[in-house]
Design an enzyme around this catalytic site. Sequence first.
Site, short mmCIF file in Angstrom:
data_model
loop_
_atom_site.label_atom_id
_atom_site.label_comp_id
_atom_site.label_asym_id
_atom_site.label_seq_id
_atom_site.Cartn_x
_atom_site.Cartn_y
_atom_site.Cartn_z
N ALA A 180 8.61 6.21 -2.43
CA ALA A 180 7.91 5.60 -1.29
C ALA A 180 6.68 4.88 -1.82
O ALA A 180 5.91 5.44 -2.60
CB ALA A 180 7.50 6.66 -0.27
N LYS A 181 6.49 3.65 -1.37
CA LYS A 181 5.29 2.90 -1.74
C LYS A 181 4.21 3.28 -0.73
O LYS A 181 3.86 2.51 0.18
CB LYS A 181 5.59 1.40 -1.73
CG LYS A 181 4.63 0.55 -2.54
CD LYS A 181 5.16 -0.88 -2.66
CE LYS A 181 4.16 -1.80 -3.34
NZ LYS A 181 3.99 -1.50 -4.76
#
Length: 329
Positions: A180-181
Site C-alpha cells: 500500500a502506498k
Amino acid sequence: MMGAVTAASPAAPVSPAPAGGVDAGIRAGMIWFNGAMVPQAEASVSVLSHALHYGTSVFEGLRAYATRRGPAVFRLQEHTRRLFDSARIMRMPVPFSEDVVNDAILSTVRVNGWPACYIRPLIWRGGQTLGVNPMPCPVQAMVATWEWGAYLGEEALLQGARLITSAWVRLPAGAMPGKAKAGGNYVNSALARMDAISAGFDEALLLDQNGFVAEGTGENIFFVRNGTLYAIASSVNLEGITRDSVIQIARRMGLRVEETMATRDQLYAADEVFMTGTAAEVTPVSEIDYRPIGSGRAGPLSLELRQRYLKAVQGEDEQFVHWLTDVNP
C-alpha cells in the site's frame, strides 16, 4: 495515552505564513478537491484530520509528459488501480469510482494548462474523531498537479547519484503493508532520506529486516552484472509501475532480465546500478557507501535505458504508445 487538556499557556510567537499559504512553495494552481475544482488556497483540510495525526492516507505519483499530441499521462489506469488497491488494504472506502478519479486527473492537468507536470492524487481520513480507530472518519480525495523537474537533481542524472545504506531498515511486511502506498509508511523513508542528505549523499538505500536490499526511499533498485539486468525483488517493496515499464523496455531490447534478492555487497560489485520511480524516472547510481559502482559514473546501459524510457513516456516509441492517455483527446 493522551494527556489531559490543561489551561492554555501563553502562545509562542508565530511566524507569518508566506503569501499564498504555507504550501506556497508548490504552485499547483487549481486542485480537484472532493469532486470540485478549487484554487490551491481554498483546498484546505481540518487540523483535526485523522490522516494528519495518524498517517491514514494513501496516494499516488504520476507524470504527464509533453508529446507531439499534447500532454499525456503515463500509465494512468495502472496508477489509479494501485491507488484503489492501497485504499482497500487500508480499509478506506473511496467515495469516487476509478473512472471519476481518472477523469479528475486528466481534468486537473487540462485546467492548469500544464504541457508536462507531476500529479499527486491523495485519499485520506478527515476529521470526525481523534481516537486511533479511523473508521468513523470520512474519506476524502484530491488531485494536485505541479511542475517538477529531476527529483534528485540534474547532476545525479548525468553523473550518477551517491547512495548510503540507511541505519533504518525497510518496514517488515508484518508491521506495515508495503504493497500500500500509505502516507504512514513514508515516515520510514523520510527518516532515511534526511540522514542521507545530512551525510552529504543524494539518496538512502534501505535494507529489509534480514539484511537484503529493499529499495530507496521512493525508488526501486536495479543492477547489471555480466550482461544480465537484475531487478531487486522483496516482499516489503511497493510494486513499482516504472520498474515494470523498465523491465518491459529492457526485454524488448533483447536483454536478459531476472528478478532477484540481493545483498548490498552484490551491488558494490555490480557493473552498474540504477533506480526507478515516477519522480526519479531512471536515475543512474555512481557510488554506494563510499564505493564507486563500475567506473564511478553513470553506466552506459543505465543511460540507454533512461533514454529509451523517456522516448516511451514522450510518445516517441510506437511499441509503448498504449501507455499514454492524452489529456486533450
